[in-house]
Design an enzyme around this catalytic site. Structure first.
Site, PDB file in Angstrom:
ATOM      1  N   GLU A 116       0.840  -1.198   0.000  1.00 20.70           N
ATOM      2  CA  GLU A 116       0.000   0.000   0.000  1.00 20.70           C
ATOM      3  C   GLU A 116       0.873   1.246   0.000  1.00 20.70           C
ATOM      4  O   GLU A 116       1.962   1.241   0.554  1.00 20.70           O
ATOM      5  CB  GLU A 116      -0.871   0.028   1.276  1.00 20.70           C
ATOM      6  CG  GLU A 116      -1.775  -1.165   1.404  1.00 20.70           C
ATOM      7  CD  GLU A 116      -2.617  -1.129   2.677  1.00 20.70           C
ATOM      8  OE1 GLU A 116      -2.694  -0.075   3.324  1.00 20.70           O
ATOM      9  OE2 GLU A 116      -3.179  -2.191   3.006  1.00 20.70           O
ATOM     10  N   LYS A 118       1.842   4.745   1.437  1.00 26.53           N
ATOM     11  CA  LYS A 118       1.639   5.345   2.761  1.00 26.53           C
ATOM     12  C   LYS A 118       1.114   6.772   2.570  1.00 26.53           C
ATOM     13  O   LYS A 118       1.819   7.643   2.070  1.00 26.53           O
ATOM     14  CB  LYS A 118       2.942   5.341   3.555  1.00 26.53           C
ATOM     15  CG  LYS A 118       2.766   5.722   5.004  1.00 26.53           C
ATOM     16  CD  LYS A 118       3.982   5.324   5.804  1.00 26.53           C
ATOM     17  CE  LYS A 118       3.774   5.542   7.287  1.00 26.53           C
ATOM     18  NZ  LYS A 118       3.646   6.946   7.649  1.00 26.53           N
ATOM     19  N   ASP A 120      -0.056  10.416   3.328  1.00 21.87           N
ATOM     20  CA  ASP A 120       0.349  11.430   4.300  1.00 21.87           C
ATOM     21  C   ASP A 120      -0.878  12.202   4.772  1.00 21.87           C
ATOM     22  O   ASP A 120      -1.249  13.229   4.210  1.00 21.87           O
ATOM     23  CB  ASP A 120       1.372  12.372   3.656  1.00 21.87           C
ATOM     24  CG  ASP A 120       2.149  13.144   4.701  1.00 21.87           C
ATOM     25  OD1 ASP A 120       1.997  12.840   5.894  1.00 21.87           O
ATOM     26  OD2 ASP A 120       2.905  14.061   4.330  1.00 21.87           O
ATOM     27  N   TYR A 228      -9.104   6.917   2.797  1.00 17.14           N
ATOM     28  CA  TYR A 228      -8.956   5.530   2.351  1.00 17.14           C
ATOM     29  C   TYR A 228      -8.807   4.656   3.596  1.00 17.14           C
ATOM     30  O   TYR A 228      -8.051   5.000   4.504  1.00 17.14           O
ATOM     31  CB  TYR A 228      -7.687   5.342   1.496  1.00 17.14           C
ATOM     32  CG  TYR A 228      -7.760   5.952   0.109  1.00 17.14           C
ATOM     33  CD1 TYR A 228      -8.968   6.059  -0.588  1.00 17.14           C
ATOM     34  CD2 TYR A 228      -6.595   6.398  -0.518  1.00 17.14           C
ATOM     35  CE1 TYR A 228      -9.011   6.615  -1.857  1.00 17.14           C
ATOM     36  CE2 TYR A 228      -6.628   6.959  -1.788  1.00 17.14           C
ATOM     37  CZ  TYR A 228      -7.838   7.075  -2.457  1.00 17.14           C
ATOM     38  OH  TYR A 228      -7.875   7.631  -3.701  1.00 17.14           O
ATOM     39  N   LYS A 323      10.506   3.952   4.119  1.00 17.72           N
ATOM     40  CA  LYS A 323      10.588   5.413   4.001  1.00 17.72           C
ATOM     41  C   LYS A 323      11.505   5.781   2.847  1.00 17.72           C
ATOM     42  O   LYS A 323      12.641   5.312   2.787  1.00 17.72           O
ATOM     43  CB  LYS A 323      11.135   6.014   5.298  1.00 17.72           C
ATOM     44  CG  LYS A 323      10.157   5.940   6.465  1.00 17.72           C
ATOM     45  CD  LYS A 323       8.920   6.745   6.151  1.00 17.72           C
ATOM     46  CE  LYS A 323       8.089   7.025   7.357  1.00 17.72           C
ATOM     47  NZ  LYS A 323       8.011   8.327   7.841  1.00 17.72           N
ATOM     48  N   CYS A 417      26.935  41.956  14.673  1.00 20.18           N
ATOM     49  CA  CYS A 417      25.604  41.404  14.914  1.00 20.18           C
ATOM     50  C   CYS A 417      24.557  42.235  14.166  1.00 20.18           C
ATOM     51  O   CYS A 417      24.512  43.456  14.331  1.00 20.18           O
ATOM     52  CB  CYS A 417      25.315  41.424  16.420  1.00 20.18           C
ATOM     53  SG  CYS A 417      23.611  41.013  16.812  1.00 20.18           S
ATOM     54  N   CYS A 420      22.283  44.089  17.006  1.00 12.93           N
ATOM     55  CA  CYS A 420      22.732  45.173  17.895  1.00 12.93           C
ATOM     56  C   CYS A 420      24.017  45.837  17.421  1.00 12.93           C
ATOM     57  O   CYS A 420      24.484  46.794  18.035  1.00 12.93           O
ATOM     58  CB  CYS A 420      22.902  44.646  19.315  1.00 12.93           C
ATOM     59  SG  CYS A 420      24.251  43.466  19.469  1.00 12.93           S
ATOM     60  N   CYS A 436      27.278  36.611  19.261  1.00 14.12           N
ATOM     61  CA  CYS A 436      27.201  38.031  19.570  1.00 14.12           C
ATOM     62  C   CYS A 436      27.460  38.129  21.074  1.00 14.12           C
ATOM     63  O   CYS A 436      26.699  37.559  21.864  1.00 14.12           O
ATOM     64  CB  CYS A 436      25.812  38.571  19.235  1.00 14.12           C
ATOM     65  SG  CYS A 436      25.497  40.160  20.013  1.00 14.12           S
ATOM     66  N   CYS A 442      21.461  42.715  23.560  1.00 15.90           N
ATOM     67  CA  CYS A 442      21.222  42.509  22.130  1.00 15.90           C
ATOM     68  C   CYS A 442      19.729  42.227  21.959  1.00 15.90           C
ATOM     69  O   CYS A 442      19.180  41.294  22.552  1.00 15.90           O
ATOM     70  CB  CYS A 442      22.038  41.317  21.641  1.00 15.90           C
ATOM     71  SG  CYS A 442      21.562  40.769  19.996  1.00 15.90           S
TER      72      CYS A 442
HETATM   73  S1  IVH Z   1      -1.416   0.597   8.606  1.00 12.58           S
HETATM   74  C1  IVH Z   1      -1.460  -1.377  12.575  1.00 12.58           C
HETATM   75  N1  IVH Z   1      -1.464   1.561   6.156  1.00 12.58           N
HETATM   76  O1  IVH Z   1       0.944   5.755   8.938  1.00 12.58           O
HETATM   77  C2  IVH Z   1      -0.989  -0.663  11.373  1.00 12.58           C
HETATM   78  N2  IVH Z   1      -0.981   3.019   7.944  1.00 12.58           N
HETATM   79  O2  IVH Z   1       3.400   5.753  10.506  1.00 12.58           O
HETATM   80  C3  IVH Z   1      -1.461   0.717  11.319  1.00 12.58           C
HETATM   81  N3  IVH Z   1      -0.675   5.345   7.265  1.00 12.58           N
HETATM   82  O3  IVH Z   1      -0.643   5.694  12.053  1.00 12.58           O
HETATM   83  C4  IVH Z   1      -1.294   1.451  10.118  1.00 12.58           C
HETATM   84  N4  IVH Z   1      -1.011   5.046   5.117  1.00 12.58           N
HETATM   85  O4  IVH Z   1      -1.941   6.704  10.113  1.00 12.58           O
HETATM   86  C5  IVH Z   1      -1.272   1.815   7.457  1.00 12.58           C
HETATM   87  N5  IVH Z   1      -1.596   2.315   3.975  1.00 12.58           N
HETATM   88  C6  IVH Z   1      -1.407   2.546   5.257  1.00 12.58           C
HETATM   89  C7  IVH Z   1      -1.126   3.840   5.715  1.00 12.58           C
HETATM   90  C8  IVH Z   1      -0.917   4.036   7.078  1.00 12.58           C
HETATM   91  C9  IVH Z   1      -0.745   5.936   6.071  1.00 12.58           C
HETATM   92  C10 IVH Z   1      -0.366   6.025   8.538  1.00 12.58           C
HETATM   93  C11 IVH Z   1      -1.227   5.592   9.703  1.00 12.58           C
HETATM   94  C12 IVH Z   1      -0.260   5.197  10.792  1.00 12.58           C
HETATM   95  C13 IVH Z   1       1.011   5.844  10.336  1.00 12.58           C
HETATM   96  C14 IVH Z   1       2.223   5.112  10.877  1.00 12.58           C
END
Ligand code: IVH
Length: 751
Positions: A116, A118, A120, A228, A323, A417, A420, A436, A442
């Site tokens: 999935e 992630k 934001d 979602y 990440k 600075c 001052c 400074c 200051c």
């Molecule tokens: S699963 C028990 N799936 O990321 C697992 N989280 O850094 C819980 N988030 O608190 C999360 N997209 O708010 C999951 N596809 C995704 C996500 C997702 C964003 C967020 C979620 C979680 C945070 C953790």
């Protein structure tokens, strides 16, 4: 009325009340009614009649609601199942290590990876009972969230009633997901806000958070939010589950049938290679999907494997967030400016052509110190590489030398600075930082110290925030700077406050300082339909008009009262306010408890200070250094003298009437108490000789549990500790542990 008919009237009331609430909500908040007004009026009349029959109006009745008085109170509510977070992998190697561990834990059996994006945004938990949305909570601390039901009801893609066959609806389910704002909706919103002179948001995440946490759901309704689903919390089925739910992806299919939105980017992969390809795909296409993403999530799809792997208290072992490395972009460096901090440290930063990086537009980025500027050789006019990782402050990594215009001169660091005018220098030979040395006056350093003095951990003067500190100590810094800053006509703004020693004079109505507040002005940018305009505005007083003279604003009046009140704060707050290095609230409390007065602390030797529990040699030496009277330090002692003179209490009155009822006992307080604040509860324990601890352990003697206590209460129960409510806590304060002694000694045998 007999009991049976009473119950049936009550039931009728509930049904009607729910409908009326729904229609009120549609009409006043969501802006679209599903019934004609006449039908609504008839229902409301029926409800009033039922209430007459009941003989009273139940609390929260929609008959008592005037249109538009809906307000989200963000009440704290526990999740049925905790909302966990995710562990992170920062490289493919880390991902492989995780997958290897999962594989061996599962005895080498074949797994599927649910992949999935992630999102934001903000995590929410939606509770549906028999198909009806009854509650929406934010994640909060994972155990307890905030009730945002009314706001979530305005999100059009979240159904108030689940679709599909009602036989497939569980008795109860917590659907977990992410609320976010699509990039296109975010741009539209910011454009509109700018046009109307409103607040613009730095990125879609902030816009989504700001919109979801609105007190007035009508504002949320006007913002386009999306959601979602990405998980499930508690579920209770009426009978057997309606379909094969052995996989999380199977749950998502069911969600789709119910009309719950699920991301179209989800996929199930069976090899790690395929997962890696997906990760790379979304790294390269992160800006071409509908929302901002801050990583990629890989979950084990089989529910039985998820159960087998389990979770830590923080995160499941069956999922991981990959990440992406921080994003880098290039832009033009317009200028290098410097900022002077609380300790006089001079930090260079770049002013750049605004550029979008990691979801927000940046125009300033740190260059850390002068040594770094030289090392990176970045020059105004260069094309520079800017990096930003999530919420981290953006930084300039270096210049693209091939793009450097010919003859571009090296940047010359300032010698004085900017605040001052004092010559800046290294504090010690070989220091990377320049400082400074004009610590005493200051304006820039003073502004930062005054802000710290007023903060919650020191004198707690709420009306003296950052902007007020600027206005008092350094109004010139409100003038825009940089090569693109407008040329502003106006006098140089002279600070009213030139030392924190004067601060408490503001509590005196007859002081010249207080009278001077009337003349304080700062620069402010005003957004107009036709552009923006900079103007000088009075900060502490209202603008005079033909009919009304200029008077202190309500916040200024509050400032006076709060400063007056600050004079009688306990000693530890005075210590924190003095900005002694290493002396934060904890050390300050320890010193205050041991010595009782500033004078006694000042007289103490290093050994005496270091002997105090919680105070080591470093802190002790720092205290001695602060009070040592040489030419360069004299200004600090002036502060103490001036505050003393102004009536600031420099000692803790030992209230002999307070008995040391908690001597040697450790008490943990968790959750909110009705009659204590966090600070006053701590004072109450400490003043009775007890120790107020923040964490529960076997050594804890008592755990006081208030409203919405979370994991600490659970832990205390697991450890079998003595748990008290607020009333019992009062008994403990007054009478000590004797109040709860259980006499379990064997009765003496009578002869
Ligand atoms: S699963 C028990 N799936 O990321 C697992 N989280 O850094 C819980 N988030 O608190 C999360 N997209 O708010 C999951 N596809 C995704 C996500 C997702 C964003 C967020 C979620 C979680 C945070 C953790």
């Amino acid at each position: 009325m007999d009991a049976a008919s009473d119950a049936s009237v009550r039931e009728q009331w509930e049904k009607l009340a729910r409908l009326v609430s729904q229609y009120q909500f549609e009409y006043y908040i969501a802006g679209e009614s599903s019934v004609p007004d006449a039908d609504y009026d008839a229902l409301l009349a029926q409800l009033v009649a039922v209430e007459e029959q009941l003989g009273s109006v139940p609390e929260g009745s929609p008959t008592q609601k005037v249109g538009g008085t809906f307000s989200t109170e963000f009440e704290a509510v526990d999740h049925r199942q905790p909302m966990l977070s995710l562990d992170n992998a920062f490289s493919l190697e880390e991902l492989q290590t995780w997958a290897g561990r999962v594989h061996s834990e599962l005895g080498g059996s074949q797994v599927s990876y649910l992949c999935e994006v992630k999102i934001d945004g903000l995590a929410v938990s939606l509770t549906y009972e028999r198909g009806e949305l009854v509650r929406a909570l934010t994640r909060g601390d994972g155990r307890t969230g905030e009730d945002v039901t009314l706001n979530v009801r305005t999100i059009s893609s979240i159904p108030n009633r689940l679709a599909g066959d009602p036989a497939t609806h569980p008795r109860l389910i917590e659907i977990r997901g992410e609320v976010f704002m699509k990039v296109s909706d975010f741009s539209d919103l910011n454009e509109k806000q700018a046009r109307d002179g409103g607040k613009t948001f730095a990125n879609p995440r902030n816009a989504a958070a700001g919109s979801l946490r609105q007190k007035d759901p009508r504002v949320t309704a006007a913002r386009r939010l999306s959601m979602y689903a990405h998980g499930v919390g508690a579920v209770e089925w009426e009978g057997a589950a309606p379909s094969d739910l052995s996989r999380q992806s199977g749950m998502y299919t069911l969600y789709e049938q119910w009309g719950i939105p699920v991301s179209s980017h989800n996929s199930v992969e069976t090899t790690l290679d395929a997962v890696q390809q997906k990760i790379e795909y979304y790294r390269d296409h992160r800006h071409s999907i509908e929302h901002e993403l801050d990583g990629f999530v890989i979950k084990i799809d089989e529910v039985s494997s998820q159960k087998h792997l389990g979770s830590t208290s923080r995160a499941p072992r069956w999922a991981i967030a990959f990440k992406y490395p921080p994003e880098e972009v290039t832009t033009r460096l317009l200028d290098i400016q410097v900022n002077v901090g609380r300790t006089g440290r001079v930090t260079p930063f770049g002013m750049m052509e605004p550029v979008l990086v990691a979801g927000s537009t940046v125009s300033m980025a740190t260059l850390h110190n002068f040594h770094e500027v030289r090392r990176k050789d970045v020059r105004p006019g260069d094309t520079v590489i800017v990096r930003k990782a999530g919420d981290v402050i953006p930084e300039i990594l270096g210049a693209v030398e091939s793009l450097r215009p010919e003859g571009l001169p090296e940047w010359q660091a300032p010698t004085h600075c900017p605040s001052c005018g004092t010559q800046i220098r290294e504090a010690k030979e070989g220091d990377k930082d320049l400082r400074c040395p004009n610590a005493a006056s200051c304006p820039s350093q003073l502004r930062e110290r005054v802000f710290a003095i007023a903060s919650r951990g020191a004198f707690d003067i709420e009306a003296l925030g950052w902007e007020a500190a600027v206005a008092l100590c350094d109004p010139e810094s409100s003038r825009p700077v940089g090569p693109e800053a407008p040329e502003l006509e106006g006098p140089e703004l002279v600070p009213l406050l030139t030392s924190e020693a004067q601060l408490f004079d503001l509590a005196d109505p007859s002081s010249a300082l207080r009278a001077g507040l009337q003349d304080i002005v700062v620069w402010r940018e005003r957004k107009l339909k036709s552009g923006t305009k900079w103007e000088l505005i009075p900060y502490f007083y209202s603008k005079a008009t033909a009919s009304k003279p200029s008077v202190p604003t309500a916040t200024t009046e509050k400032l006076f009262t709060e400063i007056e009140k600050a004079k009688t704060q306990p000693l530890w707050r005075v210590l924190v306010a003095l900005s002694i290095r290493h002396v934060g609230p904890t050390a300050a409390r320890a010193l205050a408890a041991a010595f009782g007065s500033l004078e006694r602390i000042r007289q103490a030797t290093v050994e005496e200070l270091a002997a105090v529990d919680g105070v080591g040699t470093t802190i002790a030496e720092s205290v001695i250094e602060w009070f040592s009277e040489d030419e360069s330090n004299r200004w600090r002692l002036n502060i103490v003298e001036a505050w003393n003179h102004a009536g600031v209490s420099m000692e803790d009155i030992q209230d002999e009437s307070i008995e040391k009822t908690l001597d040697g006992l450790t008490v943990v307080v968790t959750g909110g108490l009705e009659n204590f604040t966090r600070d006053s509860v701590k004072e109450a324990i400490l003043s009775r000789g007890g120790k107020a601890s923040g964490s529960v352990s076997k050594k804890t003697d008592f755990v006081v549990v208030g409203a919405n206590a979370g994991s600490k209460e659970t832990k205390a129960r697991e450890l079998g500790l003595r748990i008290l409510d607020e009333e019992q806590f009062r008994l403990l304060l007054d009478n000590g542990p004797a109040a709860f002694a259980t006499d379990d000694a064997e009765p003496e045998e009578s002869l």
